[in-house]
Design an enzyme around this catalytic site. Sequence first.
Site, short mmCIF file in Angstrom:
data_model
loop_
_atom_site.label_atom_id
_atom_site.label_comp_id
_atom_site.label_asym_id
_atom_site.label_seq_id
_atom_site.Cartn_x
_atom_site.Cartn_y
_atom_site.Cartn_z
N HIS A 95 77.11 -22.60 46.12
CA HIS A 95 76.32 -21.42 45.77
C HIS A 95 76.28 -20.44 46.93
O HIS A 95 76.27 -20.84 48.08
CB HIS A 95 74.87 -21.80 45.44
N PHE A 130 68.39 -21.84 49.49
CA PHE A 130 67.44 -21.84 48.38
C PHE A 130 68.21 -21.87 47.07
O PHE A 130 69.04 -21.00 46.79
CB PHE A 130 66.57 -20.58 48.47
N ALA A 160 68.58 -18.59 38.61
CA ALA A 160 68.17 -17.19 38.69
C ALA A 160 68.28 -16.45 37.37
O ALA A 160 67.76 -15.34 37.24
CB ALA A 160 69.02 -16.48 39.75
#
Length: 172
Positions: free
Chosen positions: A66, A119, A123
């Site tokens: 990510h 984090f 989303a």
Amino acid sequence: MTLDELNHLDIDSARDFFRQCCTSDLWLESMANNRPYSNQDELLSTADKSWSVCKENDYLQAFEGHSKIGDVSSLKAKYANTSDMAGHEQSGASTASDETLKALAEGNTVYQTRFGYIFIVCATGKSADEMLSLLNDRLDNHPENELEIAAAEQHKITRLRLNKLIEWRQMA
């Protein structure tokens, strides 16, 4: 791609396909090796089972796939196969104020220093302000609890990606 096409891919191509959803080697090997899938429920059930046997190192490997929220290009070269999808998933960050984006970047740095990984949040459907609020709330978590929360968020992302990549309309 249809489920039938996925079922007929060679093993390396199947791994590449599943890597778009999750970069944990354990998870994607399980998914590639458990083919053929007869329907969406079987595919998603296998995704759930495959994720349930993952441990901390597998989670961390998945998290590496990510980009930081608001920094979609940061991992583009390393994980080009997930960057387009991440950009769509993080579209709430694209309309954020400069102040919110700066706070997200700073919060990500604090988070990564505290927990050792970026984090992770599903989303999709969240504004940048919502993501910032979640980030700030989660900074106070105990590291073991936060790892479980991040892993659960990763799994949500993985399931969403699977559903986006497979053309279910052709399944009957």
